[in-house]
Scaffold this active site. Sequence first.
Site, short mmCIF file in Angstrom:
data_model
loop_
_atom_site.label_atom_id
_atom_site.label_comp_id
_atom_site.label_asym_id
_atom_site.label_seq_id
_atom_site.Cartn_x
_atom_site.Cartn_y
_atom_site.Cartn_z
N CYS A 177 0.96 -1.27 0.00
CA CYS A 177 0.00 0.01 0.21
C CYS A 177 0.95 1.17 0.01
O CYS A 177 0.65 2.16 -0.74
CB CYS A 177 -1.01 0.01 1.31
N ARG B 262 -7.86 -4.52 -2.94
CA ARG B 262 -7.39 -3.27 -3.64
C ARG B 262 -8.68 -3.01 -4.77
O ARG B 262 -8.47 -3.71 -5.82
CB ARG B 262 -5.98 -3.38 -4.41
C1 BEZ Z 1 0.59 -4.65 1.71
O1 BEZ Z 1 1.75 -4.71 2.05
O2 BEZ Z 1 0.25 -3.60 1.50
C2 BEZ Z 1 -0.40 -5.56 2.50
C3 BEZ Z 1 -0.03 -7.06 2.32
C4 BEZ Z 1 -1.17 -7.97 2.72
C5 BEZ Z 1 -2.12 -7.63 3.32
C6 BEZ Z 1 -2.73 -6.35 3.30
C7 BEZ Z 1 -1.65 -5.27 2.97
#
Ligand code: BEZ
Length: 243
Positions: free
Chosen positions: A70, A152
Amino acid sequence: MKKIIVFISALFVISFSAFAQGKKFAMPIIGEEAPKFSAESTNGKLKFPKDFGESWKIIFSHPKDFTPVCSSELLELALKQDEFKALNTELIVLSTDILQQHIDWKMALEEISYKKNNPVKINFPLVADNEMLISRKYGMLHEPYSDGRNVRAVFIIDPENIVRSIQYYPNEIGRNIDEILRTLYAMQTVAKNKNTLTPANWEPGGDVLIPHLNHEDKKKLAEGDNEVYQEAWFMTFKKIDIE
Ligand code: BEZ
């Protein structure tokens, strides 16, 4: 008699659970009006779509603040925010985190020299949807995978507030911000040029497809003018002017 009662009860339970399942997931689809909402954000209270006037809008949800994928997405968006602005497009980032978490994350991101770029100010709002009201309206919670967090999602919404494109990506995969920009360019190009479509892998400035040939197109094709050309009788390309 007992068997009939058991059968009817089972039928009732199955239908009720199907009804409940059906109600659990709702999302606006392409061509529908984007749901309205108001919410707190890092740029203050937002009313959607009222505050966005005649702009195109992109609602970009993510699962969780202070996570690696993110963070990379937000930084790439921030690096491209002026390109979105130049396309009359406002970005709205949204997650189920609380506002203070968004404020802290935004401050931390604004200090990063991401991929050797200078640190960049994040001008777009980060919406706090901790009550999940917007996430539910937009079908961003894909339970049980979501686990109370948004997947997402990217909703591209036109100036008339109609949903024009939807993308969903899983938590593990960061989105391609250039693809979002490309989609936006493509949609604005076909909106400006009547009777046009964009082919696979189209890039701004590339030739478009025309589903119907008007008299002038037919004439150009017959004359071998390279402004209109065919790959097959059912696939006609046309060069267009880029502004
Ligand atoms: C992330 O790195 O953005 C992420 C990875 C797994 C679950 C939620 C966010």
